[in-house]
Enzyme design. Structure first.
Site, PDB file in Angstrom:
ATOM      1  CG  ASP A 243      -2.038   1.033   1.127  1.00 31.21           C
ATOM      2  OD1 ASP A 243      -2.413   1.392   0.000  1.00 31.21           O
ATOM      3  OD2 ASP A 243      -2.515   1.498   2.179  1.00 31.21           O
TER       4      ASP A 243
ATOM      5  CB  CYS B 206     -19.902  -8.591   2.543  1.00 36.55           C
ATOM      6  SG  CYS B 206     -19.482  -9.730   1.198  1.00 36.55           S
TER       7      CYS B 206
ATOM      8  CB  CYS C 255     -22.496   2.517   0.817  1.00 37.12           C
ATOM      9  SG  CYS C 255     -21.197   3.779   0.687  1.00 37.12           S
TER      10      CYS C 255
ATOM     11  CB  CYS D 240     -20.460 -10.546  -5.187  1.00 40.40           C
ATOM     12  SG  CYS D 240     -21.401  -9.319  -6.088  1.00 40.40           S
TER      13      CYS D 240
END
Length: 290
Positions: free
Chosen positions: A121, A233, A185, A175
């Site tokens: 990262d 999720c 969200c 998914c």
């Protein structure tokens, strides 16, 4: 060599490792242009497509991508009298932890006469896309990589090397189309187009130094990052909760800069500083009164 690298990483607690030939990488570079055109790109997303392309001059000496996953655990945000860091920032800074583990492979590659670079990262590369190509997961509608065992609770480390190592197969799954991540969200950063609006993402906004003309009504008691799309999720339903109990608000606000720097010197939140986190707590407390 492949088995040796897997063995080295297993010994330091890394059990998800994948490999891909740099010349066989499949990345939809058009999404980066579309994100920029829509005004969705945020300031943390550095570099352009050339900086992400492993066939470019910058990376042309390398033949193999090695991707490794370091798992983390869920955070329980239920106590509204406390504030929390997101799962990625709990415990010791994963950038340091993962990089130190990958250095064991680096030493082995160097001993065998190969070049390498380690990234965690800290580069323009799309590490999620590289891990996907290494067979470590598939993409959810929240733009996160989903591993069959770890869900999306993990961090990614990348090694590029000029050694030629056999590639792993890409996971051909998708998914469940439940759209729970999109529906939950808090800021509407997710959509059915599959292009994340990073400018709206709470993970970005809670780390942004200035919030000029930004709607902060959706800020909650996660003051660094946001796990909402992950926590709902279905692929994360079996992920274990951590024993992290959050932060006492009064104690944190009354902490001096020096005390903060000392307490969080090994944390991923240190770079952002206390001032921004104090601001986020203030926004949360203000939203509670609405």
């Amino acid at each position: 060599m492949k088995n040796k690298i897997i063995e080295i990483l297993n010994e330091v607690g890394i059990h998800k490792v994948g490999f891909c030939n740099t010349h066989n990488i499949i990345i939809d570079y058009s999404k980066y242009d579309l994100q920029k055109e829509l005004g969705y790109k945020c300031s943390f997303q550095v570099g352009n497509i050339k900086d992400k392309d492993l066939t470019s001059e910058r990376y042309k000496i390398y033949n193999t991508v090695i991707a490794a996953l370091l798992p983390n655990k869920k955070v329980n945000y239920s106590d509204k009298n406390k504030v929390y860091f997101s799962s990625v920032a709990v415990g010791k800074d994963y950038h340091l932890v993962l990089k130190n583990k990958l250095k064991n492979v680096g030493r082995y590659l160097k001993k065998e006469g190969f070049k390498y670079e380690i990234f965690v990262d800290n580069n323009p590369l799309d590490e999620k896309a590289l891990a996907y190509n290494c067979g470590l997961g598939f993409f959810g509608k929240n733009n996160l990589l989903i591993n069959p065992e770890y869900g999306s609770y993990f961090n990614i480390g990348i090694i590029l090397t000029d050694a030629v190592i056999e590639s792993d197969n890409i996971i051909r799954e998708s998914c469940e189309n439940c759209n729970l991540c999109i529906k939950n969200c808090p800021s509407g950063a997710l959509n059915n187009k599959g292009i994340l609006n990073s400018q709206k993402c709470l993970s970005y906004l809670t780390q942004k130094s200035k919030l000029d003309n930004i709607n902060t009504d959706n800020f909650n008691n996660c003051i660094y990052g946001c796990d909402k799309c992950m926590s709902v999720c279905p692929y994360n339903k079996n992920i274990e909760y951590s024993n992290y109990n959050g932060i006492d608000i009064d104690e944190f606000l009354n902490m001096s800069e020096e005390e903060f720097n000392d307490k969080y010197k090994s944390s991923a939140v240190l770079w952002r500083g206390k001032k921004v986190l104090d601001r986020n707590i203030g926004i949360y407390l203000k939203n509670l009164d609405k």
